[in-house]
Design a protein around this motif. Structure first.
Motif, short mmCIF file in Angstrom:
data_model
loop_
_atom_site.label_atom_id
_atom_site.label_comp_id
_atom_site.label_asym_id
_atom_site.label_seq_id
_atom_site.Cartn_x
_atom_site.Cartn_y
_atom_site.Cartn_z
N MET A 128 -7.36 5.85 3.94
CA MET A 128 -7.24 4.54 4.57
C MET A 128 -8.17 3.54 3.90
N LEU A 129 -9.37 3.98 3.56
CA LEU A 129 -10.32 3.10 2.87
C LEU A 129 -9.75 2.66 1.52
N LEU A 130 -9.19 3.60 0.77
CA LEU A 130 -8.61 3.27 -0.53
C LEU A 130 -7.41 2.34 -0.38
N TYR A 131 -6.60 2.58 0.65
CA TYR A 131 -5.46 1.68 0.92
C TYR A 131 -5.96 0.27 1.22
N GLU A 132 -6.95 0.16 2.09
CA GLU A 132 -7.47 -1.17 2.46
C GLU A 132 -8.08 -1.88 1.25
N LEU A 133 -8.80 -1.15 0.41
CA LEU A 133 -9.35 -1.75 -0.80
C LEU A 133 -8.23 -2.22 -1.73
N GLY A 134 -7.21 -1.40 -1.88
CA GLY A 134 -6.06 -1.78 -2.70
C GLY A 134 -5.35 -3.00 -2.14
N ARG A 135 -5.19 -3.04 -0.83
CA ARG A 135 -4.54 -4.19 -0.20
C ARG A 135 -5.37 -5.46 -0.41
N PHE A 136 -6.68 -5.33 -0.27
CA PHE A 136 -7.56 -6.47 -0.52
C PHE A 136 -7.42 -6.95 -1.96
N LEU A 137 -7.47 -6.02 -2.90
CA LEU A 137 -7.39 -6.37 -4.31
C LEU A 137 -6.03 -6.94 -4.69
N SER A 138 -5.01 -6.63 -3.92
CA SER A 138 -3.66 -7.13 -4.24
C SER A 138 -3.57 -8.64 -4.11
N HIS A 139 -4.53 -9.26 -3.47
CA HIS A 139 -4.56 -10.71 -3.32
C HIS A 139 -5.34 -11.40 -4.44
N ILE A 140 -5.82 -10.61 -5.40
CA ILE A 140 -6.62 -11.15 -6.50
C ILE A 140 -5.81 -11.07 -7.79
N GLY B 118 -4.73 -10.65 -11.42
CA GLY B 118 -5.25 -9.84 -12.51
C GLY B 118 -5.78 -8.48 -12.09
N ALA B 119 -5.74 -8.17 -10.81
CA ALA B 119 -6.30 -6.89 -10.34
C ALA B 119 -5.22 -5.84 -10.10
N GLU B 120 -4.03 -6.05 -10.64
CA GLU B 120 -2.91 -5.16 -10.37
C GLU B 120 -3.21 -3.70 -10.74
N ALA B 121 -3.87 -3.48 -11.87
CA ALA B 121 -4.19 -2.11 -12.29
C ALA B 121 -5.14 -1.45 -11.29
N GLU B 122 -6.11 -2.20 -10.79
CA GLU B 122 -7.05 -1.65 -9.81
C GLU B 122 -6.34 -1.34 -8.49
N VAL B 123 -5.42 -2.21 -8.10
CA VAL B 123 -4.64 -1.98 -6.88
C VAL B 123 -3.91 -0.65 -6.99
#
Length: 172
Positions: free
Chosen positions: A39-51, A53-58
């Protein structure tokens, strides 16, 4: 000092009156809830999805969440495995809303103002309606703004119907 500030303000505006605001006591903060690693990784990915250039990190965060828990429903929904997500968590209203939002494409969100129903939208919109109704039944109050999102989806799904009245009720 505050007195000097007040004098300076009054000097600039001699008709200014002193305003005293009552302070409302803040609500007690809800206790922190621990998150499991997927869940933590999902939430971090969801947060990064709004940035931008961060697609690879998402994708890296989502992949790791699914490596740890291949049935993590919200992550499955985030990567487009929508049927698997609903199967993995049939009682999670957020998964139902994520699926419904995906089915609605540009009928909701920033481009909703220019959306025009096209041939073939009926089936997708009706499925989105069922998912949004299910999310409401499951209790969208557990999700930030969930009830408003669900009712917005419900109302919008009626754009493909001849009778818009049931949709208007949901949007009011």
């Amino acid at each position: 000092s505050l007195q000097e500030l007040e004098l300076a303000i009054r000097w600039r505006n001699p008709s200014a009156k002193r305003v005293v605001l009552e302070r409302v006591p803040a609500a007690d903060p809800s206790p922190a809830q621990p998150l499991d690693r997927p869940m933590l990784l999902y939430e971090l990915g969801r947060f990064l999805s709004h940035i931008a250039g961060a697609e690879a990190e998402v994708q890296r965060h989502y992949r790791e969440a699914l490596r740890i828990d291949p049935q993590h429903a919200r992550t499955l929904a985030a990567v487009g495995e929508l049927e698997a997500a609903v199967a993995a968590a049939p009682d999670d209203p957020e998964v139902h809303l994520l699926y419904a939002e995906t089915l609605m494409t540009t009928a909701i969100g920033p481009f909703a103002g220019i959306f025009e129903p096209a041939e073939g939208d009926e089936e997708r919109f009706r499925k989105a309606r069922v998912l949004a109704e299910r999310a409401l039944t499951l209790g969208t109050d557990k999700i930030d703004g969930g009830e408003g999102v669900a009712r917005g989806i419900l109302g919008t799904t009626y754009l493909v119907e001849d009778d818009l009245t049931p949709g208007i009720v949901q949007l009011e």
